[in-house]
Write a protein that holds these residues in place. Structure first.
Motif, PDB file in Angstrom:
ATOM      1  N   ARG A 162      45.479  35.860  40.725  1.00 63.47           N
ATOM      2  CA  ARG A 162      46.313  36.931  41.693  1.00 63.47           C
ATOM      3  C   ARG A 162      47.695  36.492  41.534  1.00 63.47           C
ATOM      4  O   ARG A 162      48.810  37.537  41.397  1.00 63.47           O
ATOM      5  N   ILE A 163      47.999  35.225  41.777  1.00 67.18           N
ATOM      6  CA  ILE A 163      49.702  35.017  41.875  1.00 67.18           C
ATOM      7  C   ILE A 163      50.235  35.003  40.316  1.00 67.18           C
ATOM      8  O   ILE A 163      51.171  35.684  40.081  1.00 67.18           O
ATOM      9  N   SER A 164      49.285  34.576  39.235  1.00 67.78           N
ATOM     10  CA  SER A 164      49.969  34.710  37.985  1.00 67.78           C
ATOM     11  C   SER A 164      49.923  36.003  37.360  1.00 67.78           C
ATOM     12  O   SER A 164      51.035  36.450  37.024  1.00 67.78           O
ATOM     13  N   ASP A 165      49.082  36.785  38.114  1.00 71.58           N
ATOM     14  CA  ASP A 165      49.220  38.136  37.595  1.00 71.58           C
ATOM     15  C   ASP A 165      50.394  38.817  38.224  1.00 71.58           C
ATOM     16  O   ASP A 165      51.190  39.924  37.529  1.00 71.58           O
ATOM     17  N   ARG A 166      50.454  38.827  39.531  1.00 75.50           N
ATOM     18  CA  ARG A 166      51.735  38.983  40.188  1.00 75.50           C
ATOM     19  C   ARG A 166      53.013  38.742  39.730  1.00 75.50           C
ATOM     20  O   ARG A 166      54.100  39.648  39.597  1.00 75.50           O
ATOM     21  N   LEU A 167      53.247  37.707  39.264  1.00 76.11           N
ATOM     22  CA  LEU A 167      54.508  36.821  38.736  1.00 76.11           C
ATOM     23  C   LEU A 167      54.665  37.546  37.430  1.00 76.11           C
ATOM     24  O   LEU A 167      55.791  37.846  37.272  1.00 76.11           O
ATOM     25  N   ALA A 168      53.631  37.960  36.563  1.00 76.17           N
ATOM     26  CA  ALA A 168      53.855  38.406  35.383  1.00 76.17           C
ATOM     27  C   ALA A 168      54.236  39.970  35.568  1.00 76.17           C
ATOM     28  O   ALA A 168      55.164  40.436  34.571  1.00 76.17           O
ATOM     29  N   LYS A 169      53.913  40.698  36.464  1.00 77.50           N
ATOM     30  CA  LYS A 169      54.386  41.729  36.432  1.00 77.50           C
ATOM     31  C   LYS A 169      55.695  42.065  37.236  1.00 77.50           C
ATOM     32  O   LYS A 169      56.414  43.222  37.345  1.00 77.50           O
ATOM     33  N   ARG A 170      56.083  40.923  38.040  1.00 76.88           N
ATOM     34  CA  ARG A 170      57.219  41.234  39.029  1.00 76.88           C
ATOM     35  C   ARG A 170      58.569  41.547  37.914  1.00 76.88           C
ATOM     36  O   ARG A 170      59.307  42.494  38.702  1.00 76.88           O
ATOM     37  N   TRP A 171      58.636  41.127  36.856  1.00 79.42           N
ATOM     38  CA  TRP A 171      59.780  41.449  35.992  1.00 79.42           C
ATOM     39  C   TRP A 171      59.846  42.475  34.974  1.00 79.42           C
ATOM     40  O   TRP A 171      60.685  42.563  34.083  1.00 79.42           O
ATOM     41  N   CYS A 192      63.913  36.710  32.577  1.00 83.81           N
ATOM     42  CA  CYS A 192      63.156  36.216  34.186  1.00 83.81           C
ATOM     43  C   CYS A 192      61.726  36.296  33.589  1.00 83.81           C
ATOM     44  O   CYS A 192      60.997  35.403  34.102  1.00 83.81           O
ATOM     45  N   VAL A 193      61.347  37.067  32.691  1.00 85.52           N
ATOM     46  CA  VAL A 193      59.826  37.075  32.264  1.00 85.52           C
ATOM     47  C   VAL A 193      59.569  35.826  31.659  1.00 85.52           C
ATOM     48  O   VAL A 193      58.487  35.351  31.769  1.00 85.52           O
ATOM     49  N   HIS A 194      60.596  35.481  30.569  1.00 83.95           N
ATOM     50  CA  HIS A 194      60.320  34.315  29.739  1.00 83.95           C
ATOM     51  C   HIS A 194      60.401  33.210  30.509  1.00 83.95           C
ATOM     52  O   HIS A 194      59.431  32.091  30.359  1.00 83.95           O
ATOM     53  N   ALA A 195      61.118  33.030  31.509  1.00 83.59           N
ATOM     54  CA  ALA A 195      61.100  31.974  32.575  1.00 83.59           C
ATOM     55  C   ALA A 195      59.747  31.711  33.520  1.00 83.59           C
ATOM     56  O   ALA A 195      59.259  30.595  33.510  1.00 83.59           O
ATOM     57  N   LEU A 196      59.306  32.967  33.790  1.00 79.16           N
ATOM     58  CA  LEU A 196      58.046  32.845  34.773  1.00 79.16           C
ATOM     59  C   LEU A 196      56.719  32.879  33.880  1.00 79.16           C
ATOM     60  O   LEU A 196      55.701  32.484  34.629  1.00 79.16           O
ATOM     61  N   VAL A 197      56.711  33.583  32.809  1.00 78.77           N
ATOM     62  CA  VAL A 197      55.487  33.657  32.102  1.00 78.77           C
ATOM     63  C   VAL A 197      55.210  33.102  30.573  1.00 78.77           C
ATOM     64  O   VAL A 197      56.270  33.190  29.956  1.00 78.77           O
ATOM     65  N   LYS A 255      51.816  25.529  36.826  1.00 72.14           N
ATOM     66  CA  LYS A 255      50.403  24.968  37.693  1.00 72.14           C
ATOM     67  C   LYS A 255      50.479  25.792  39.014  1.00 72.14           C
ATOM     68  O   LYS A 255      49.482  25.847  39.789  1.00 72.14           O
ATOM     69  N   LEU A 256      51.468  26.345  39.027  1.00 71.68           N
ATOM     70  CA  LEU A 256      51.745  27.225  40.548  1.00 71.68           C
ATOM     71  C   LEU A 256      51.496  26.672  41.797  1.00 71.68           C
ATOM     72  O   LEU A 256      51.119  26.935  42.768  1.00 71.68           O
ATOM     73  N   GLU A 279      46.671  37.570  52.141  1.00 69.32           N
ATOM     74  CA  GLU A 279      47.394  38.727  51.806  1.00 69.32           C
ATOM     75  C   GLU A 279      48.846  38.776  52.370  1.00 69.32           C
ATOM     76  O   GLU A 279      49.858  39.293  51.746  1.00 69.32           O
ATOM     77  N   VAL A 280      48.790  38.481  53.665  1.00 70.48           N
ATOM     78  CA  VAL A 280      50.238  38.501  54.418  1.00 70.48           C
ATOM     79  C   VAL A 280      51.200  37.893  53.689  1.00 70.48           C
ATOM     80  O   VAL A 280      52.396  38.166  53.455  1.00 70.48           O
ATOM     81  N   VAL A 281      50.954  36.591  53.265  1.00 69.06           N
ATOM     82  CA  VAL A 281      52.080  35.798  52.849  1.00 69.06           C
ATOM     83  C   VAL A 281      52.278  35.818  51.168  1.00 69.06           C
ATOM     84  O   VAL A 281      52.986  35.028  50.590  1.00 69.06           O
ATOM     85  N   LEU A 282      51.306  36.507  50.514  1.00 67.21           N
ATOM     86  CA  LEU A 282      51.379  36.512  49.027  1.00 67.21           C
ATOM     87  C   LEU A 282      52.903  36.795  48.525  1.00 67.21           C
ATOM     88  O   LEU A 282      53.399  35.893  47.642  1.00 67.21           O
ATOM     89  N   PRO A 283      53.604  37.557  48.913  1.00 66.14           N
ATOM     90  CA  PRO A 283      54.880  38.063  48.565  1.00 66.14           C
ATOM     91  C   PRO A 283      55.802  36.686  48.618  1.00 66.14           C
ATOM     92  O   PRO A 283      56.445  36.587  47.616  1.00 66.14           O
TER      93      PRO A 283
END
Lengths: 321, 321
Positions: free
Chosen positions: B5-14, B25-30, B34-35, B53-57
């Motif tokens: 879920r984290i890596s999916d959200r990170l991929a979508k963020r930028w 930013c995508v290149h740096a994040l995706v 190991k997250l 869910e509350v702290v995910l962002p």
């Protein structure tokens, strides 16, 4: 009096830290510049009926964030002078300047958190946090877009205005909205001050870009050649390119990408900018933004702060520094 | 599952941002690493009885902040590879990498603000903001102090441990305390998780500094020479310097400041680190920190998350990457 309080607090903020980082932050922050962003934040708080004491730490933070962007800009532009003294990158090297800028970005947010201690409501701080973080990302968008623009020698007015809005106006907007939010301003007031700040920022930056060519001599008596050395495509250059002859266009590109003496290239470019009327037209656009800023902020209730905010919009295009 | 879920959200963020900044930013994040920091944040929230869910962002933001520090580190260390792909500074240039790192720092704070929308209490977000901003400044203190240390070739254990605490442990602490605060943990829980994270961070970094000399080959089959090229004074080197003969000391300094082939210098240094028992002693200290982390976190109520936090402390010194 507000100015002295801010500059006093800024001077003390990193003073106690004896490390190299402390030394670099003090060098970057002190003596301070015009403190335009913290003053905007404080006046915005006052203009919505708030208390300057409550938002003071956020105002200090706003200056830290602004100086962070200058410290990183000076690495990117390879500028050796800043506010009449050696830039951080010149004095301490680019690597140290990266870390200094980072620390000052974090300090921007530390200042925001400190407003809890001075009486700001937590939900207001979170709303301000959202604005400040998003405006910071916009600033980076502007810096990145500007680099692309100069790379491509793209003489497009729309793109230039986007860069100005993202790179300069966004930090003004951040300061004004942050001050209004922390001080408890309602949604309309926050939006009004944000719109004022965007217009003010555009007026300020366009005037800056004009002055880069009209100022007789820069700091230390040397002509200001930063824009030439960095091949920066600014409004005067774009307007001259659009109205000039094919020969003018070739000359303009040559002056910006050439590698001759920057001072000589600057003189030749100034001649074209002057003859095509580009400098006068750019000044006219700065004036329009300034007038829009004044018209916008006059939507707020009458206060001494509203009067001063109007004054800033006037001063933004009357400066010669 | 959390990891995906984290890596999916990170991929979508930028992803939606078509600008150069978005691409960088995508290149740096995706693809993500190991997250570790976002996972620590989420597990800390769960360990105090909170909702992921509350702290995910904020967890997404924690990874953005970590990656920002890597992007800027790679400029400073002139490293061309990161996570098996070209570093941002190598692919897009140092200037662009400065702006990318800045944007990701701001995005760390944008993530924090987003927790208002997922149900975190405003006062908790402000408390977390304070922790995250202060830890960010500590990170910069660590980076600056490390640069000074390497410049001076200062083989002092205390200074090294300060750098490790400031440079690595502080972001772990930031993640754990931030998760616990946002999730409503009480003061003791927050402090416990902070102390756990400090010990975990020290174990992690010391193990990293050992692996830099014990790993057979680095990424792409090349030996890991970053520490040698940057003359980094790490724990194995300090311990070997302290216990070695005068000749060893001269050789160690020579290997770190010399300009011969880094791979050959590394091999010669490894021989000394091995013979003096410095690598074994450094591993032993990493183990102590790991055990302290486990003992500390066992002060929390029994939960699945507590078990996983213990597992991380074990894994921190068992990794071979």
């Amino acid at each position: 009096m507000l100015v002295e309080r801010i500059s006093d607090r800024l001077a003390k903020r990193w003073q106690a830290e004896t490390s190299l980082l402390g030394e670099m932050c003090v060098h970057a922050l002190v003596p301070s510049g015009k403190l335009f962003r913290p003053i905007l934040l404080l006046e915005s708080a006052l203009a919505v009926g708030g208390d300057a004491e409550v938002v003071l730490p956020a105002a200090i933070g706003a200056e830290c964030g602004h100086v962070a962007s200058l410290v990183h800009d000076d690495i990117i532009d390879n500028d050796d002078l800043r506010r009449g003294r050696p830039s951080v990158q010149y004095k301490f090297g680019a690597d140290n300047a990266i870390v200094t800028g980072d620390a000052l970005i974090f300090d921007l947010f530390a200042g925001l958190a400190e407003c809890r201690g001075t009486g700001a409501r937590a939900d207001r701080i979170v709303a301000a946090l959202d604005v400040v973080a998003r405006c910071g990302i916009d600033l980076c968008r502007g810096q990145s877009l500007e680099a692309e623009l100069c790379e491509r020698m793209d003489f497009d007015l729309g793109t230039y205005l986007t860069v100005v809005r993202l790179k300069t106006a966004t930090l003004f907007k951040s300061a004004c909205e942050c001050g209004a939010l922390l001080a408890g301003g309602d949604e309309t007031m926050v939006r009004t001050l944000g719109a004022y700040a965007e217009n003010l920022g555009c007026a300020f930056q366009i005037h800056d870009d004009v002055m880069s060519y009209t100022r007789k001599t820069g700091v230390m008596g040397k002509p200001d050649t930063s824009d030439i050395r960095n091949g920066r495509v600014t409004l005067p250059v774009i307007l001259a390119y659009q109205t000039g002859t094919p020969d003018d266009r070739a000359d303009i590109t040559e002056m910006l990408v050439g590698d001759g003496d920057p001072a000589i290239r600057r003189d030749m470019l100034v001649t074209i900018l002057d003859r095509t009327g580009a400098l006068a037209a750019a000044s006219g656009l700065a004036r329009e933004y300034s007038e829009n800023a004044i018209a916008t902020v006059n939507g707020l209730p009458v206060t001494a702060s509203r009067g001063r905010l109007c004054g800033f919009a006037q001063a933004a295009i009357d400066r010669d520094r």
